[in-house]
Design a protein around this motif. Structure first.
Motif, PDB file in Angstrom:
ATOM      1  N   SER A 281       0.834  -1.210   0.000  1.00 41.45           N
ATOM      2  CA  SER A 281       0.000   0.000   0.000  1.00 41.45           C
ATOM      3  C   SER A 281       0.868   1.259   0.000  1.00 41.45           C
ATOM      4  N   GLY A 282       1.924   1.259   0.813  1.00 46.77           N
ATOM      5  CA  GLY A 282       2.817   2.409   0.865  1.00 46.77           C
ATOM      6  C   GLY A 282       3.480   2.662  -0.472  1.00 46.77           C
ATOM      7  N   ASN A 283       3.912   1.591  -1.122  1.00 44.74           N
ATOM      8  CA  ASN A 283       4.519   1.729  -2.443  1.00 44.74           C
ATOM      9  C   ASN A 283       3.504   2.254  -3.442  1.00 44.74           C
ATOM     10  N   GLN A 284       2.253   1.795  -3.344  1.00 47.96           N
ATOM     11  CA  GLN A 284       1.220   2.253  -4.274  1.00 47.96           C
ATOM     12  C   GLN A 284       0.994   3.753  -4.146  1.00 47.96           C
ATOM     13  N   ILE A 285       0.978   4.258  -2.924  1.00 43.78           N
ATOM     14  CA  ILE A 285       0.765   5.694  -2.721  1.00 43.78           C
ATOM     15  C   ILE A 285       1.962   6.488  -3.245  1.00 43.78           C
ATOM     16  N   ALA A 286       3.175   6.018  -2.928  1.00 42.28           N
ATOM     17  CA  ALA A 286       4.376   6.693  -3.420  1.00 42.28           C
ATOM     18  C   ALA A 286       4.451   6.622  -4.936  1.00 42.28           C
ATOM     19  N   ALA A 287       4.085   5.459  -5.505  1.00 43.21           N
ATOM     20  CA  ALA A 287       4.110   5.296  -6.956  1.00 43.21           C
ATOM     21  C   ALA A 287       3.070   6.194  -7.623  1.00 43.21           C
ATOM     22  N   THR A 288       1.893   6.317  -7.006  1.00 44.26           N
ATOM     23  CA  THR A 288       0.863   7.207  -7.547  1.00 44.26           C
ATOM     24  C   THR A 288       1.354   8.647  -7.564  1.00 44.26           C
ATOM     25  N   SER A 289       2.027   9.056  -6.497  1.00 45.90           N
ATOM     26  CA  SER A 289       2.590  10.409  -6.440  1.00 45.90           C
ATOM     27  C   SER A 289       3.655  10.581  -7.516  1.00 45.90           C
ATOM     28  N   PRO A 350       0.507  10.815   2.248  1.00 44.21           N
ATOM     29  CA  PRO A 350      -0.060   9.481   2.513  1.00 44.21           C
ATOM     30  C   PRO A 350      -1.356   9.498   3.308  1.00 44.21           C
ATOM     31  N   THR A 351      -1.575  10.529   4.140  1.00 44.22           N
ATOM     32  CA  THR A 351      -2.796  10.581   4.941  1.00 44.22           C
ATOM     33  C   THR A 351      -4.036  10.807   4.090  1.00 44.22           C
ATOM     34  N   LEU A 352      -3.845  11.269   2.836  1.00 46.23           N
ATOM     35  CA  LEU A 352      -4.974  11.468   1.938  1.00 46.23           C
ATOM     36  C   LEU A 352      -5.512  10.145   1.406  1.00 46.23           C
ATOM     37  N   PHE A 353      -4.683   9.098   1.462  1.00 43.13           N
ATOM     38  CA  PHE A 353      -5.038   7.830   0.836  1.00 43.13           C
ATOM     39  C   PHE A 353      -5.419   6.732   1.828  1.00 43.13           C
ATOM     40  N   THR A 354      -4.865   6.758   3.019  1.00 44.97           N
ATOM     41  CA  THR A 354      -5.075   5.645   3.941  1.00 44.97           C
ATOM     42  C   THR A 354      -5.017   6.114   5.389  1.00 44.97           C
ATOM     43  N   ALA A 355      -5.651   5.326   6.245  1.00 47.62           N
ATOM     44  CA  ALA A 355      -5.591   5.589   7.683  1.00 47.62           C
ATOM     45  C   ALA A 355      -4.663   4.601   8.378  1.00 47.62           C
ATOM     46  N   ALA A 357      -1.452   3.266   9.850  1.00 50.14           N
ATOM     47  CA  ALA A 357      -0.255   3.961  10.340  1.00 50.14           C
ATOM     48  C   ALA A 357       1.023   3.423   9.708  1.00 50.14           C
ATOM     49  N   ASP A 358       1.118   2.110   9.525  1.00 49.81           N
ATOM     50  CA  ASP A 358       2.326   1.527   8.931  1.00 49.81           C
ATOM     51  C   ASP A 358       2.491   1.961   7.475  1.00 49.81           C
ATOM     52  N   ALA A 359       1.406   1.969   6.726  1.00 48.00           N
ATOM     53  CA  ALA A 359       1.461   2.390   5.323  1.00 48.00           C
ATOM     54  C   ALA A 359       1.853   3.864   5.211  1.00 48.00           C
ATOM     55  N   ILE A 360       1.357   4.691   6.138  1.00 49.46           N
ATOM     56  CA  ILE A 360       1.690   6.119   6.141  1.00 49.46           C
ATOM     57  C   ILE A 360       3.182   6.317   6.395  1.00 49.46           C
ATOM     58  N   ALA A 361       3.729   5.584   7.356  1.00 52.69           N
ATOM     59  CA  ALA A 361       5.152   5.716   7.693  1.00 52.69           C
ATOM     60  C   ALA A 361       6.036   5.280   6.528  1.00 52.69           C
ATOM     61  N   ILE A 362       5.679   4.176   5.887  1.00 59.49           N
ATOM     62  CA  ILE A 362       6.473   3.675   4.755  1.00 59.49           C
ATOM     63  C   ILE A 362       6.427   4.664   3.589  1.00 59.49           C
ATOM     64  N   THR A 363       5.244   5.187   3.300  1.00 65.12           N
ATOM     65  CA  THR A 363       5.095   6.145   2.204  1.00 65.12           C
ATOM     66  C   THR A 363       5.929   7.397   2.439  1.00 65.12           C
ATOM     67  N   SER A 364       5.878   7.939   3.644  1.00 65.49           N
ATOM     68  CA  SER A 364       6.632   9.158   3.969  1.00 65.49           C
ATOM     69  C   SER A 364       8.121   8.961   3.716  1.00 65.49           C
ATOM     70  N   HIS A 365       8.626   7.800   4.051  1.00 68.60           N
ATOM     71  CA  HIS A 365      10.047   7.499   3.838  1.00 68.60           C
ATOM     72  C   HIS A 365      10.353   7.342   2.350  1.00 68.60           C
ATOM     73  N   LEU A 366       9.468   6.657   1.629  1.00 68.52           N
ATOM     74  CA  LEU A 366       9.710   6.395   0.204  1.00 68.52           C
ATOM     75  C   LEU A 366       9.653   7.672  -0.640  1.00 68.52           C
TER      76      LEU A 366
END
Length: 456
Positions: A281-289, A350-355, A357-366
């Motif tokens: 999920s985190g990769n999907q959000i980062a990839a979408t961005s 990431p907070t726009l896409f998911t609630a 917490a783990d996915a948000i943290a991974i996305t922020s780093h990516l």
């Protein structure tokens, strides 16, 4: 050579005049993709599986999807050269044969993609993610013939310098997609909530509508109806199809290799068992961005192909070189702004896409590592646009092979798994691969422009 804004002012205007409608088209696609992910993310709530399913299914579909689209891109530089030479008859032949060939090709690609469904369980992903991804993937496959038909008309129109019609059709189709998402994902008007499968159905229906709109436009517009005169479903010229494939196949292979690097990285995200669906999920959000930036970069690259092909058709190498440099300047400025946005907004996006917490943290780093490869990605994309315009495309495939398969994926795996950097290591592989591609492509352009000057 000292930079002078006055020297490039007219080129910036000409390039942007072509690029802006394409950019608006890409923005529409971006907003649709974001809407898909937002709706699926909200549909799942704290459960990351629906978003992970759309990510995985979409990525697997994307490999052959982008390769198929790449072949149609052989139409644009050929038509662009003929347009500059005012050869309407040969342009019509290319369009008609493109319609025939790619309609059949779209059906064949759909059959191949459908046959790959059982392989989704053998890519190391969580079973629950694959179970949810298959209905979404299957719906996308059904739309493949419509995709190919739409892109034949799209690439032809771009070849003759008409980017506004594509904008209107694409925006209308994207709005339809969002509306149908609301209906099918959540289940309105008495329909059941379909979740990811509903998102796939919406995409296919909107693609069918876009293809239908393109056919209708050509037959209803006097300026373009002539290109379809004498059209016959059983008449195909192998020579014209070969001319499209001569340009399109190397482009397709390059796009396949680049896409497979991104898809391969997404698949490897699912191998971090300790992170589970949150990594996907985190990769999907980062990839979408990242795709938001890439789609706009593509618009500059597509505009560059049009400008360069027209200059090449007139054999005006001086203007060709300046137009190409102007595009590189534009993409340099844009990617630097994008990188700064990714870094400064990495905790908000990431907070726009998911609630979760783990996915948000991974996305922020990516997103930090995504910012690193924006510049080389922009340079390599515009460089490929230049080479397409002068029909020098054979070299881009071996460059892509070295950059993405020999460097990007192996280095990403080494950093991510062997050296323990995790998802961030996989993203660093992008910087290595895209940076290498950018340097090699720039060297090729320099050599070819010198050769063209010498020929004139």
């Amino acid at each position: 050579m000292t930079y002078s804004f006055s020297q490039y002012r007219a080129q910036y205007k000409s390039n942007l005049r072509l690029a802006l409608p394409i950019a608006m088209t890409q923005i529409g696609q971006i907003l649709t993709q974001i809407a898909d992910n937002l709706m699926i993310g909200r549909y799942g709530g704290e459960n990351p599986i629906p978003l992970a399913a759309v990510s995985f299914g979409g990525m697997v579909f994307f490999i052959l999807f982008i390769a198929a689209i790449g072949i149609t891109m052989g139409i644009t530089p050929l038509v662009g050269e003929l347009f500059a030479q005012h050869d309407r008859q040969k342009s019509a032949g290319l369009l008609q044969n493109g319609i025939l060939f790619f309609s059949l090709f779209g059906l064949m690609m759909a059959a191949v993609q459908y046959a790959l469904i059982p392989l989704l369980y053998h890519m190391g992903q969580p079973v629950e993610v694959v179970d949810a991804a298959i209905p979404y993937y299957r719906m996308l496959v059904y739309g493949m013939p419509f995709v190919m038909l739409f892109f034949v008309f799209k690439q032809f129109l771009e070849g003759v310098g008409n980017t506004k019609t594509v904008l209107v059709v694409s925006m209308a189709a994207n709005l339809l997609n969002v509306l149908l998402n609301w209906v099918f994902i959540y289940g309105h008007f008495g329909l059941p909530a379909m979740g990811p499968e509903g998102a796939g159905l919406s995409t296919t229906l909107s693609r069918a509508a876009a293809a239908t709109a393109m056919v209708t436009y050509f037959y209803s517009h006097p300026k373009y109806r002539g290109y379809l005169e004498g059209f016959n479903f059983v008449r195909m010229s192998l020579a014209k199809v070969k001319s499209i494939l001569r340009i399109g196949l190397p482009i397709s292979l390059q796009m396949f290799l680049e896409a497979s690097a991104f898809v391969g990285t997404s698949i490897m995200m699912g191998w971090f068992s300790e992170l589970g669906a949150a990594a996907i999920s985190g990769n999907q959000i980062a990839a979408t961005s990242g795709n938001c930036s890439f789609m706009l970069i593509m618009s500059v690259g597509a505009a560059t192909t049009i400008r360069v092909s027209h200059c090449y058709g007139r054999r005006d190498i001086g203007e060709l070189a300046v137009a190409a440099k102007a595009s590189l300047h534009l993409v340099l400025m844009f990617t630097l702004v994008t990188a700064l946005c990714f870094i400064s907004l990495r905790h908000l996006i990431p907070t726009l896409f998911t609630a979760n917490a783990d996915a948000i943290a991974i996305t922020s780093h990516l997103l930090i590592f995504s910012a690193l490869y924006q510049l080389p990605d922009g340079i390599q994309n515009v460089s490929i646009g230049i080479l397409r315009g002068i029909q020098d495309v054979k070299i881009i495939m071996p460059i892509a092979f070295v950059a993405y398969w020999l460097l990007n994926l192996p280095v990403g795996y080494l950093l991510g798994f062997v050296l323990g950097m995790g998802p961030a290591g996989l993203y660093l592989g992008f910087s290595i691969g895209l940076g290498t591609a950018a340097i090699l492509l720039l060297l090729r352009i320099r050599r070819r422009v010198r050769a063209l000057r010498a020929e004139n």
